[in-house]
Design an enzyme around this catalytic site. Sequence first.
Site, PDB file in Angstrom:
ATOM      1  CG  ASP A  43       9.151  11.627  -2.696  1.00  0.00           C
ATOM      2  OD1 ASP A  43       8.454  11.489  -3.455  1.00  0.00           O
ATOM      3  OD2 ASP A  43       9.426  13.013  -2.398  1.00  0.00           O
ATOM      4  CB  VAL A  48     -12.161  10.893   1.656  1.00  0.00           C
ATOM      5  CG1 VAL A  48     -12.162   9.827   2.799  1.00  0.00           C
ATOM      6  CG2 VAL A  48     -12.952  10.211   0.425  1.00  0.00           C
ATOM      7  CE  LYS A  99      -5.930  11.336  -7.488  1.00  0.00           C
ATOM      8  NZ  LYS A  99      -5.535   9.944  -6.801  1.00  0.00           N
ATOM      9  CB  ILE A 127      -0.743  -0.162   1.190  1.00  0.00           C
ATOM     10  CG1 ILE A 127      -1.713  -1.285   1.237  1.00  0.00           C
ATOM     11  CG2 ILE A 127      -1.855   1.262   1.316  1.00  0.00           C
ATOM     12  CD1 ILE A 127      -2.516  -1.466   2.584  1.00  0.00           C
ATOM     13  CG  ASN A 179      -3.728   5.566  -0.968  1.00  0.00           C
ATOM     14  OD1 ASN A 179      -5.230   6.291  -1.044  1.00  0.00           O
ATOM     15  ND2 ASN A 179      -3.077   5.988   0.109  1.00  0.00           N
ATOM     16  CE1 TYR A 195      -6.054  15.046  -6.658  1.00  0.00           C
ATOM     17  CE2 TYR A 195      -8.188  15.372  -6.829  1.00  0.00           C
ATOM     18  CZ  TYR A 195      -7.212  14.798  -6.461  1.00  0.00           C
ATOM     19  OH  TYR A 195      -7.439  13.706  -5.640  1.00  0.00           O
TER      20      TYR A 195
HETATM   21  P1  NDP Z   1      -3.743  11.917   2.770  1.00  0.00           P
HETATM   22  O1  NDP Z   1      -3.243  13.366   2.657  1.00  0.00           O
HETATM   23  O2  NDP Z   1      -4.486  11.616   4.129  1.00  0.00           O
HETATM   24  O3  NDP Z   1      -2.781  10.918   2.405  1.00  0.00           O
HETATM   25  C1  NDP Z   1      -1.889  10.902   1.443  1.00  0.00           C
HETATM   26  C2  NDP Z   1      -0.856   9.749   1.414  1.00  0.00           C
HETATM   27  O4  NDP Z   1      -0.012  10.044   0.334  1.00  0.00           O
HETATM   28  C3  NDP Z   1       0.207   9.929   2.708  1.00  0.00           C
HETATM   29  O5  NDP Z   1       0.174   8.582   3.317  1.00  0.00           O
HETATM   30  C4  NDP Z   1       1.084  10.560   2.092  1.00  0.00           C
HETATM   31  O6  NDP Z   1       2.242   9.859   3.017  1.00  0.00           O
HETATM   32  C5  NDP Z   1       1.229  10.000   1.031  1.00  0.00           C
HETATM   33  N1  NDP Z   1       2.057  10.643  -0.131  1.00  0.00           N
HETATM   34  C6  NDP Z   1       2.059  11.927  -0.528  1.00  0.00           C
HETATM   35  N2  NDP Z   1       2.871  12.209  -1.450  1.00  0.00           N
HETATM   36  C7  NDP Z   1       3.953  11.374  -1.522  1.00  0.00           C
HETATM   37  C8  NDP Z   1       5.158  11.209  -2.016  1.00  0.00           C
HETATM   38  N3  NDP Z   1       5.652  12.286  -2.742  1.00  0.00           N
HETATM   39  N4  NDP Z   1       5.763  10.098  -1.795  1.00  0.00           N
HETATM   40  C9  NDP Z   1       5.175   9.011  -1.435  1.00  0.00           C
HETATM   41  N5  NDP Z   1       3.922   9.080  -0.461  1.00  0.00           N
HETATM   42  C10 NDP Z   1       3.250  10.171  -0.826  1.00  0.00           C
HETATM   43  O7  NDP Z   1      -4.904  11.858   1.622  1.00  0.00           O
HETATM   44  P2  NDP Z   1      -5.926  10.874   1.459  1.00  0.00           P
HETATM   45  O8  NDP Z   1      -5.807   9.546   1.964  1.00  0.00           O
HETATM   46  O9  NDP Z   1      -7.143  11.357   1.255  1.00  0.00           O
HETATM   47  O10 NDP Z   1      -5.591  10.521  -0.258  1.00  0.00           O
HETATM   48  C11 NDP Z   1      -5.006   9.278  -0.621  1.00  0.00           C
HETATM   49  C12 NDP Z   1      -5.707   8.998  -2.019  1.00  0.00           C
HETATM   50  O11 NDP Z   1      -6.805   9.316  -2.253  1.00  0.00           O
HETATM   51  C13 NDP Z   1      -4.929  10.176  -2.943  1.00  0.00           C
HETATM   52  O12 NDP Z   1      -4.548   9.560  -4.168  1.00  0.00           O
HETATM   53  C14 NDP Z   1      -5.969  11.056  -3.256  1.00  0.00           C
HETATM   54  O13 NDP Z   1      -5.837  11.839  -4.434  1.00  0.00           O
HETATM   55  C15 NDP Z   1      -7.153  10.261  -3.286  1.00  0.00           C
HETATM   56  N6  NDP Z   1      -8.433  10.780  -3.023  1.00  0.00           N
HETATM   57  C16 NDP Z   1      -8.790  11.522  -1.811  1.00  0.00           C
HETATM   58  C17 NDP Z   1      -9.773  11.883  -1.967  1.00  0.00           C
HETATM   59  C18 NDP Z   1     -10.147  13.103  -0.391  1.00  0.00           C
HETATM   60  O14 NDP Z   1     -11.281  13.575  -0.598  1.00  0.00           O
HETATM   61  N7  NDP Z   1      -9.642  12.805   0.503  1.00  0.00           N
HETATM   62  C19 NDP Z   1     -11.169  11.656  -2.763  1.00  0.00           C
HETATM   63  C20 NDP Z   1     -10.555  10.986  -3.967  1.00  0.00           C
HETATM   64  C21 NDP Z   1      -9.371  10.621  -3.938  1.00  0.00           C
HETATM   65  P3  NDP Z   1       3.898  10.594   3.322  1.00  0.00           P
HETATM   66  O15 NDP Z   1       3.434  12.083   3.460  1.00  0.00           O
HETATM   67  O16 NDP Z   1       4.156   9.910   4.583  1.00  0.00           O
HETATM   68  O17 NDP Z   1       4.702  10.509   2.312  1.00  0.00           O
HETATM   69  C1  8X3 Z   2     -10.559  14.476  -3.953  1.00  0.00           C
HETATM   70  C2  8X3 Z   2     -11.969  14.911  -4.062  1.00  0.00           C
HETATM   71  O1  8X3 Z   2     -13.365  16.972  -4.797  1.00  0.00           O
HETATM   72  O2  8X3 Z   2     -11.181  17.293  -3.484  1.00  0.00           O
HETATM   73  O3  8X3 Z   2     -10.103  13.570  -5.140  1.00  0.00           O
HETATM   74  O4  8X3 Z   2     -11.198  16.572  -5.801  1.00  0.00           O
HETATM   75  S1  8X3 Z   2     -12.022  16.558  -4.710  1.00  0.00           S
END
Ligand code: NDP
Ligand code: 8X3
Length: 249
Positions: free
Chosen positions: A58, A184, A155, A7, A85, A151
């Site tokens: 990263d 979310v 996606k 993951i 993710n 963004y």
């Molecule tokens: P969070 O910010 O809570 O989590 C993002 C995760 O991505 C963290 O664990 C972070 O870990 C990791 N990450 C970010 N940049 C890097 C990098 N350069 N290298 C490695 N890891 C990285 O956001 P979400 O859980 O909401 O997002 C997870 C996914 O879900 C994303 O792809 C987002 O676009 C998608 N998503 C989110 C939505 C929302 O509304 N929240 C809706 C739809 C999709 P660390 O900083 O430790 O590296």
């Molecule tokens: C995250 C949901 O609506 O902020 O992908 O783009 S939104």
Amino acid sequence: MKKTALITGATSGIGRATAYEFAKHGIKLVLCGRRQERLDELEKALSKQTEVHTLNFDVRDKAKTLEAIESLPKEFQDIDILINNAGNAHGLDPIQTGSLDDWDAMMDINVKGLLYVSKAIIPQMTERQSGHIINIGSSAGKEVYPKGNVYCGSKHAVLAITEGMRIDLNPFGIKVTAINPGLVETEFSKVRFKGGKEADSVYKGYKALQAEDVAEVIYFAVSRPAHVNIADVLMFCTAQANSTIVKKN
Ligand code: NDP
Ligand code: 8X3
């Protein structure tokens, strides 16, 4: 035999909730992220339920990504389930004033990072003729909203790449799934607004999806029988109709 899942973005939000959900079901875990202290906490918490290995890299760094995945100890090398993710939005600006650094971050992490991780893992799946890749897209991959420009572009690319993977990996019996959530409540908005106060109002006045809601759908997808592939899921909280319509109190 126990399955192994890798993951990315396991240190927060959807990735973290998925790690907890998978651990509950005894799936072996390779948890990735950049924040070492969070990886350590996860390892400590989840090792009570399953075997856990953590990788700190990263996803923007191609060499480090490939190297980290190659470094996996033998017992974690065979990845049955890949959850792509890691990702975020950076900024919410009209195209004419958007920041090049934000655009780089979104394309490099959400699109190229996903490709690097996939490149490191797909060959072993094709070799074994099995595996399941779940790419976390977004409702922003299905429609475009004001100021969402890059963004949404990143996606939309994730969705196109997912569909391409499903075609190319079809001869190998590999499942490919896109899970596309709407709003979310995670650290997503803190990252998007760089810790600014705009983040405070994003999830106010309605009940947004929680990371656990998405994790349950991800587990549903990975726990279907061998002949069933959940190809594409679009999920919203009840209050959300699309990217721009949210019923708030
Ligand atoms: P969070 O910010 O809570 O989590 C993002 C995760 O991505 C963290 O664990 C972070 O870990 C990791 N990450 C970010 N940049 C890097 C990098 N350069 N290298 C490695 N890891 C990285 O956001 P979400 O859980 O909401 O997002 C997870 C996914 O879900 C994303 O792809 C987002 O676009 C998608 N998503 C989110 C939505 C929302 O509304 N929240 C809706 C739809 C999709 P660390 O900083 O430790 O590296
Ligand atoms: C995250 C949901 O609506 O902020 O992908 O783009 S939104």
